[in-house]
Design a protein around this motif. Structure first.
Motif: not given
Length: 218
Positions: A151-161
């Protein structure tokens, strides 16, 4: 870790299910038809050479899993949630990977929504006590499904908790060469969904399939 999929028979659901199962998680594919879910699970297990992927009717899947991926096409996402709304449990985390996108004259275009993002729309439909987190939106589905590729990448995680974001990041850390980054509140999904459209158009422009993001300096 036991991870569920609401809509795990499409290419993105397939790729994520295979990746997590290969990393040691127990994966449960959900479908309105238990027979269809079990058939898909059998197909995926053959690819992996084990039996770590299960197939269940959606209600049973939701009863068994605390983390659930929503991997249906964006236009079907609200209906998918509403169809099994009573089966969700307080404390569950629903991971939305959908991107509202349409193709016109060979180019991807973002489908503008009054809510700002599809994730924010879906957050209006989940039951109280369930946390919605947007993640994995910017990883190409074809890359996820190709287990021979890193995969060699970042993922972005967003949420209100913050607690829910950390739970998703903990799961993401199971996947080799993938780095999860805490991107903050759910409204950041507005940016992530548009980043996905940009990556799709770059793929088309340069005749590739694997455009994704990596943040340097962190």
């Amino acid at each position: 870790m036991q991870i569920g999929f609401l809509g795990g028979t499409g290419i993105e659901g397939k790729g994520l299910a295979l990746r997590f199962a290969a990393a040691g998680a127990t994966v449960v594919l959900g479908s309105r038809s238990e027979e269809r879910a079990q058939a898909a699970a059998g197909e995926y297990n053959k690819l992996l050479g084990n039996s770590s992927i299960l197939g269940m009717e959606n209600g049973k899947m939701l009863a068994a899993c605390d983390i659930v991926f929503l991997t249906v096409p964006y236009e079907n996402a609200v209906a998918a949630i509403e169809s099994c709304k009573s089966d969700f449990r307080a404390g569950q985390v629903l991971i939305d990977v959908t991107v509202p996108m349409a193709f016109r004259e060979g180019r991807a275009e973002y489908v503008e929504l009054e809510t700002g993002s599809n994730s924010e729309l879906l957050a209006r439909h989940i039951p109280e006590g369930v946390d919605l987190v947007a993640a994995f939106k910017t990883v190409p589905a074809h890359l996820l499904a190709d287990l021979s590729s890193e995969l060699n990448c970042d993922i972005f995680v967003c949420g209100d908790s913050g607690k829910a974001r950390e739970k998703v990041m903990e799961a993401a850390r199971m996947l080799p060469t993938l780095r999860p980054l805490d991107a903050g509140p759910l409204k950041i999904a507005r940016i992530l969904e548009r980043m996905t459209v940009l990556a799709v158009n770059l793929n088309r422009r340069y005749k590739k399939k694997g455009a994704r993001y990596r943040i340097e300096g962190l």
